[in-house]
Design a protein around this motif. Structure first.
Motif, short mmCIF file in Angstrom:
data_model
loop_
_atom_site.label_atom_id
_atom_site.label_comp_id
_atom_site.label_asym_id
_atom_site.label_seq_id
_atom_site.Cartn_x
_atom_site.Cartn_y
_atom_site.Cartn_z
N THR A 26 41.25 27.18 32.55
CA THR A 26 41.02 25.75 33.14
C THR A 26 39.67 25.68 34.17
O THR A 26 39.27 24.45 34.20
CB THR A 26 42.08 25.11 33.79
OG1 THR A 26 42.51 26.34 34.73
CG2 THR A 26 43.39 24.78 32.97
N TYR A 27 39.52 26.68 34.78
CA TYR A 27 38.48 26.88 35.93
C TYR A 27 37.28 27.07 35.24
O TYR A 27 36.12 27.10 35.95
CB TYR A 27 38.69 28.02 36.75
CG TYR A 27 39.22 29.32 36.29
CD1 TYR A 27 38.45 29.90 35.44
CD2 TYR A 27 40.63 29.62 36.52
CE1 TYR A 27 38.85 31.29 34.91
CE2 TYR A 27 41.05 30.98 35.87
CZ TYR A 27 40.10 31.84 35.06
OH TYR A 27 40.45 32.83 34.57
N CYS A 28 37.19 27.19 33.84
CA CYS A 28 35.67 27.69 33.12
C CYS A 28 35.27 26.60 32.06
O CYS A 28 34.24 26.51 31.99
CB CYS A 28 36.03 29.20 32.63
SG CYS A 28 34.66 29.63 31.96
N VAL A 119 37.81 43.41 32.66
CA VAL A 119 38.92 42.50 31.78
C VAL A 119 39.29 41.59 32.59
O VAL A 119 39.92 41.98 33.87
CB VAL A 119 39.81 43.49 30.98
CG1 VAL A 119 40.81 42.56 30.39
CG2 VAL A 119 39.07 44.15 30.18
N SER A 120 39.46 40.26 32.39
CA SER A 120 39.81 39.32 33.22
C SER A 120 41.24 39.14 32.69
O SER A 120 41.77 38.80 31.67
CB SER A 120 39.06 37.98 33.04
OG SER A 120 37.51 38.24 33.15
N LEU A 121 42.19 39.09 33.63
CA LEU A 121 43.46 38.75 33.44
C LEU A 121 44.11 38.28 34.95
O LEU A 121 44.30 38.98 35.66
CB LEU A 121 44.35 40.00 33.24
CG LEU A 121 45.85 39.88 33.03
CD1 LEU A 121 46.10 39.23 31.75
CD2 LEU A 121 46.57 41.13 32.74
N GLN A 190 38.09 31.30 43.49
CA GLN A 190 37.92 30.32 42.40
C GLN A 190 36.66 29.29 42.76
O GLN A 190 36.43 28.93 44.18
CB GLN A 190 38.91 29.27 42.08
CG GLN A 190 38.43 28.52 40.95
CD GLN A 190 39.59 27.15 40.80
OE1 GLN A 190 40.34 26.97 41.47
NE2 GLN A 190 38.92 25.99 40.07
N MET A 191 35.37 29.26 41.99
CA MET A 191 34.04 28.71 42.39
C MET A 191 34.05 27.56 41.65
O MET A 191 34.71 27.06 40.70
CB MET A 191 32.97 29.71 41.93
CG MET A 191 32.98 30.90 42.75
SD MET A 191 31.76 31.88 42.12
CE MET A 191 32.27 32.87 40.99
N PRO A 192 33.17 26.46 42.29
CA PRO A 192 33.28 24.97 41.54
C PRO A 192 32.28 25.08 40.37
O PRO A 192 31.05 24.68 40.33
CB PRO A 192 32.53 24.40 42.87
CG PRO A 192 31.75 25.26 43.69
CD PRO A 192 32.51 26.49 43.55
#
Ligand code: SAM
Ligand code: SF4
Length: 329
Positions: A26-28, A119-121, A190-192
């Motif tokens: 969702t953030y990407c 690895v993103s988790l 989390q970045m904008p």
């Protein structure tokens, strides 16, 4: 060298290999409706290898990180790594991936010359994974991680973003799991860069929140400042070490003054920063037959225009037009 007007030298190149992905974090990315880059606009494998070659041999780049979108979706990835491993001087190479499909390719990537993976988790809970990524692939990621460790793509780093109301209570659990599994965990604020432009500073989970949460279960000692260098992650020894945990506080503790990054999008644009609103086209020069020296000149010129900082704290800050998936994280 890729030097800017503030004296920073870019030696770390992030190369986005595709804007496509098999998750929809969702953030990407938006759930649907994102316009993909058109195939003819994407750099070919040969063009990517040529640009990385110029960066390494003419411009002083020593680190290459492949990213996306999801870089494992790029069919030519193993070949690209193999050809970059032949460059002199050989760059250190790593990959940032969601881990899906790594189970099949980890060994081949290692044999081709890849040094490491991130690895993103974000969660250990399958239902939360589905809420964040909008896909049921939690098991695939865990298998991918395991395969990376077995293949020797070490140290295996795990990137986690904490989202309010979803996984913000999971920091200690994630760290306990990472320590037990031999992965190095790093939290990323989390970045904008979300496509909905819904990011709010007030609602975000900050580095301070993450550290406070970790300290309910672990003792954290800051690593010596000089060990950080230009690395974005601030690191803490966990329970006296040697295990560490990192926090990338791009929003609350930006590291722009030490930034050593240059970025290349999948369609051949140089970006000086994740948050840059300008890009410099190298693909046009490549395709019109420019020699290496001319491409190197254009790249240097682009980096000369790098701004002092991300501008996040500036009231006039505007999110870049591309979402994170199309910039290359
Ligand atoms: N698909 C790969 C992956 O997820 O690792 C590589 C690309 S992804 C854009 C790279 C990293 O950026 C991931 O660790 C992801 O969690 C992070 N990321 C994406 N959007 C972000 C955002 N808005 N703020 C902070 N990190 C973000
Ligand atoms: Fe895909 Fe990575 Fe973005 Fe998630 S963070 S949607 S896995 S590119």
């Amino acid at each position: 060298m890729l030097i800017d007007t503030y004296g920073r030298v870019a030696t770390d190149l992030r190369v986005s290999l595709t804007d496509r992905c098999n998750l929809r974090c969702t953030y990407c990315m938006p759930e649907e409706g994102l316009q993909w880059l058109a195939k003819p606009d994407l750099l070919t494998d040969d063009e990517i290898v040529r640009l990385i070659g110029i960066a390494v041999t003419e411009l002083g780049v020593t680190e290459v990180r492949f990213t996306g979108g999801e870089p494992l979706l790029r069919p030519g990835l193993v070949g690209i790594v193999e050809r970059c491993a032949d460059l002199g001087p050989r760059p250190r190479m790593s990959l940032t991936t969601n881990g899906i499909g790594l189970q099949r390719t980890a060994q081949a990537l290692h044999d081709a010359g890849l040094d490491r993976v991130n690895v993103s988790l974000d969660t250990l809970r399958p239902e939360v994974f589905q809420a964040i990524t909008r896909r049921k692939r939690h098991d695939d990621v865990l298998r991918g991680l395991d395969a990376a460790r077995t293949a020797g793509l070490t140290p295996v780093k795990v990137n986690a973003v904490l989202m309010p109301g979803l996984n913000d209570d999971e920091a200690p659990e994630l760290l306990a799991w990472a320590l037990e599994s031999g992965y190095e965990l790093r939290f990323i604020e989390q970045m904008p860069l979300d496509p909905q432009h819904g990011w709010k500073r007030d609602g975000m989970i900050t580095a301070g929140d993450i550290l406070a949460s970790l300290r309910t279960r672990f003792t954290l000692t800051p690593e010596e400042e000089d060990e950080r260098g230009s690395a974005p992650a601030e690191r803490w020894l966990v329970d006296g070490g040697p295990a560490r945990v990192g926090v990338i506080a791009s929003v609350t503790r930006p590291f722009c003054r030490a930034c050593d990054r240059t970025r290349l999008t999948a369609d051949g644009q140089v970006r000086t920063c994740l948050f840059a609103r300008e890009e410099s086209d190298l693909r046009g020069a490549l395709r019109s037959g420019a020699p290496d020296e001319e491409i190197a000149r254009l790249w240097r010129l682009a980096m000369w225009g790098k701004k002092a900082g991300s501008g996040l704290d500036d009231p006039s800050f505007l999110q870049p037009d591309r979402p994170m998936s199309a910039i290359g994280g």
